[in-house]
Scaffold this motif. Sequence first.
Motif, PDB file in Angstrom:
ATOM      1  N   VAL A  75     -57.036  -4.497  20.750  1.00 57.23           N
ATOM      2  CA  VAL A  75     -57.736  -3.769  19.706  1.00 57.23           C
ATOM      3  C   VAL A  75     -57.343  -2.304  19.789  1.00 57.23           C
ATOM      4  CG1 VAL A  75     -59.799  -3.443  21.145  1.00 57.23           C
ATOM      5  CG2 VAL A  75     -59.993  -3.311  18.657  1.00 57.23           C
ATOM      6  N   ALA A  76     -57.118  -1.685  18.637  1.00 58.03           N
ATOM      7  CA  ALA A  76     -56.661  -0.297  18.605  1.00 58.03           C
ATOM      8  C   ALA A  76     -57.220   0.412  17.382  1.00 58.03           C
ATOM      9  CB  ALA A  76     -55.136  -0.221  18.586  1.00 58.03           C
ATOM     10  N   ALA A  77     -57.501   1.699  17.556  1.00 55.81           N
ATOM     11  CA  ALA A  77     -57.947   2.543  16.449  1.00 55.81           C
ATOM     12  C   ALA A  77     -57.280   3.896  16.578  1.00 55.81           C
ATOM     13  CB  ALA A  77     -59.466   2.705  16.470  1.00 55.81           C
ATOM     14  N   THR A  78     -56.834   4.435  15.460  1.00 53.47           N
ATOM     15  CA  THR A  78     -56.243   5.773  15.458  1.00 53.47           C
ATOM     16  C   THR A  78     -56.883   6.614  14.362  1.00 53.47           C
ATOM     17  OG1 THR A  78     -54.450   5.058  13.977  1.00 53.47           O
ATOM     18  CG2 THR A  78     -54.032   4.966  16.355  1.00 53.47           C
ATOM     19  N   VAL A  79     -56.992   7.897  14.658  1.00 47.77           N
ATOM     20  CA  VAL A  79     -57.493   8.871  13.687  1.00 47.77           C
ATOM     21  C   VAL A  79     -56.506  10.040  13.683  1.00 47.77           C
ATOM     22  CG1 VAL A  79     -59.408  10.367  12.999  1.00 47.77           C
ATOM     23  CG2 VAL A  79     -59.876   8.214  14.199  1.00 47.77           C
ATOM     24  N   SER A  80     -55.915  10.320  12.547  1.00 46.40           N
ATOM     25  CA  SER A  80     -54.978  11.438  12.461  1.00 46.40           C
ATOM     26  C   SER A  80     -55.757  12.742  12.284  1.00 46.40           C
ATOM     27  CB  SER A  80     -54.024  11.245  11.283  1.00 46.40           C
ATOM     28  OG  SER A  80     -54.701  11.502  10.063  1.00 46.40           O
ATOM     29  N   PRO A  81     -55.123  13.877  12.561  1.00 45.98           N
ATOM     30  CA  PRO A  81     -55.818  15.154  12.346  1.00 45.98           C
ATOM     31  C   PRO A  81     -56.305  15.314  10.919  1.00 45.98           C
ATOM     32  CG  PRO A  81     -53.885  15.478  13.706  1.00 45.98           C
ATOM     33  CD  PRO A  81     -53.820  14.061  13.229  1.00 45.98           C
ATOM     34  N   ALA A  82     -55.618  14.680   9.986  1.00 40.33           N
ATOM     35  CA  ALA A  82     -56.020  14.792   8.581  1.00 40.33           C
ATOM     36  C   ALA A  82     -57.168  13.853   8.226  1.00 40.33           C
ATOM     37  CB  ALA A  82     -54.823  14.506   7.687  1.00 40.33           C
ATOM     38  N   GLY A  83     -57.574  12.963   9.165  1.00 35.38           N
ATOM     39  CA  GLY A  83     -58.685  12.065   8.899  1.00 35.38           C
ATOM     40  C   GLY A  83     -58.288  10.680   8.441  1.00 35.38           C
ATOM     41  N   GLU A  84     -57.031  10.294   8.611  1.00 34.69           N
ATOM     42  CA  GLU A  84     -56.592   8.953   8.264  1.00 34.69           C
ATOM     43  C   GLU A  84     -56.921   8.003   9.420  1.00 34.69           C
ATOM     44  OE1 GLU A  84     -52.696  10.305   5.676  1.00 34.69           O
ATOM     45  OE2 GLU A  84     -52.528   9.961   7.844  1.00 34.69           O
ATOM     46  N   VAL A  85     -57.682   6.976   9.124  1.00 37.72           N
ATOM     47  CA  VAL A  85     -58.183   6.053  10.146  1.00 37.72           C
ATOM     48  C   VAL A  85     -57.494   4.704   9.987  1.00 37.72           C
ATOM     49  CG1 VAL A  85     -60.211   4.903  11.116  1.00 37.72           C
ATOM     50  CG2 VAL A  85     -60.411   7.200  10.141  1.00 37.72           C
ATOM     51  N   ARG A  86     -57.052   4.159  11.110  1.00 37.75           N
ATOM     52  CA  ARG A  86     -56.442   2.824  11.109  1.00 37.75           C
ATOM     53  C   ARG A  86     -57.052   2.022  12.246  1.00 37.75           C
ATOM     54  NH1 ARG A  86     -53.917  -1.060   8.106  1.00 37.75           N
ATOM     55  NH2 ARG A  86     -52.686  -2.432   9.441  1.00 37.75           N
TER      56      ARG A  86
END
Length: 735
Positions: free
Chosen positions: A155-166
């Motif tokens: 399981v993985a989650a990422t949040v970019s500095p711009a607020g893009e969530v995956r």
Amino acid sequence: MRLLGYADRLSVPAGGRIEFKIGCELPEFTPSLVRLRRGGSPVHECDLLEDDVLDDEVAAQLPATVPGRVQVSRAGSCVEAAVRGDAVVHGAGLAAWIHPTLLEGEQTVLALTAPDGSAGYRLAVTADGCALRDAGGTELARLDAAPVLRQWSFVAATVSPAGEVRLELHRPGGGIGGASADVAGAPSWRGGQLRIGAGGRGEPTGFFNGRLARPVVSGSGWAAEATARLAAGAAAVEVLGADGVSALALGRDPASASVADDGSLTAGGTAVNRPASAVPGPFWSCTETDLRRVPDEYDALHLHEDDLDDAGWETDVALRVPADLPSGAYALKVRAGEHVDRIPFVVTPPAGARPAPVLVVLPTWTYLAYANWRTYAEFEEERVGLYGERRGVDPRDRWLARHPELGKSLYDVHTDGSGVMYSSRARPIVNIRPDYFTPTTRGLRHFAQDLSLLHWLDGRGEDYAVITDDELEDRGADALAGHRVVITGSHPEYSSARMLDAYESFTAHGGRLMYLGGNGFYHVTNRHSGPSGAVEIRRARGSTTAWASGAGEEHLSGTGEPGGLWRWRGRAPQRAFGVGMTAQGFDKASGYRRSAQSRAVDWVFDGVDVAVGEVFGDEGPGLGGAAGDEIDRADIALGTPADAVVLATSIGHSASIVLVADDRTISHRAPVSPDPRVRADIVVFDRPGGGAVFAVGSIAWSTAMTHKGGDNDVSRITANVLDRFRDHAGPAVGA
């Protein structure tokens, strides 16, 4: 229970310091020091006997009253690591391999939180899916695909500095679920805290139940292709580099609570409440079960919401034990109105003291194995069927059933059904008490029973000292050296290789050993370093057991050695002690029939009106005889010395006394009934070097010694052997 406590150790040398932690719901309590003489209570068949220690040095240290305060235990395991203060978090990446074993409620896989708790991310799973939340609990993304129970998923989650969530979940068989969302920018902060297997701003919450491996956290997120590579098994620092990344190596040092970080986001972490280590991870090849040979495949921890290693209570009373206080069993007795608790400990001889002729080794590792055993109250009706009658339950067990936060015994299972592998002394333990009532034996067992042995020695005026399994583990053979006779407690089941070596060395160098119990020296056991003094076992298959270790999990995390029974490692108890575990049952105990062989050592029966072929020891308190509870047999095939004399063998066991699984195999031959292996044997034999061993083959023996105030055959036989072993330098057999 409104008054309850524990000590920071189970034994202390005279002249040493011991600390007591007390939880008290009343305004104040009164402490005093007592010497425990005999276990018992109004519901036992004997009264508790204790002496106040009226020592000026003790009185000067113990206050008249101590303010009461409620102290709280918090169960649940996780790994915590501080994010470096100069590390910038702006966006985030969180990923891990998970093998959930209980999916009830929302459970945290990873949490990354700012220092003040105002910002952060929490990756969680439920039986219905996965979610990424911010520090306030707001859901940032949800995936309606859940991990598979008892199978590995990534399981993985990422949040970019711009607020893009995956958010992604990679399940067995190649199934991949993904979800994406946009939030209004990612907050930025420095430092903070990382938790694995739990969330929460202060105390950990939302514990994960199951194995967890290869956690990866970054302070800036990562690309989708990096997630794919991590899910394929690539190492985190290989994919993401070390800068701003945490890759905590959960399984690298299974004996330690410290967790190294291969990245730079933290300086390393700490395992809280001792989650199970030495368990295989997601890339275990199933070709090797010894973690020492394939350490990279043992990269997981098994976390539980009910793990407890150290209750963490504060000290309320500290005592410097007087240097001249006699060795023995003591307790800090605390009283608040009608509420009383006795926190036991052993005072051992100070360093350099003259060895007493007789030394008693109390089996404290067995006490810890059974510590806070929950079966009596939680399975009361089932145990009625086991006993054939209703025997009652100690009120403390009913209270314990309402307090899961105090941890469990090595006979219990966690809420996810996996076995409890570790048991610690750093917590309140309600059944290590001199007045504890054990339904198994209608009263006395373990610590309370072993006090009967000390009372018997006191009645004879013996010059004796007391130590515990801890001193034996710490000092090895040196702990026994100089004493003429060493006596075991009634149930020394759990022992290490160092302890076995110490006993064998003692008898090989002229020492005399009296094994006055049953089911001794049975389970391979290890003690972990650190203040909790936790003992560890693994329960291998092919034995009578409360639970079985999972596949690949039969090696101890503390030493890496194979767990299970000493018998399967070539050290069956019969080799050193003459007898070994053979059967158990708790309806009633039996007596022994004297053997013809016993004529060779007729002195054992001096003053005992029992001829060859006659029965003795068939009455007494508890189970009603000397041969019962758990019993041991002599067996040359398992190592009983060929010259050992079997003095007597038990008779008349009911069908409820069951042969251990170690000896049960499928056979086409008709079974013999009753099975001749269901018996307790009393043996005596000499050892090369002038030593000797006497073993009684039964837990119930020392309880039977107390029958009629000690005026009985079991007591007289024990006294004859003790006198001979202590005072006679010649051989025991044929002398």
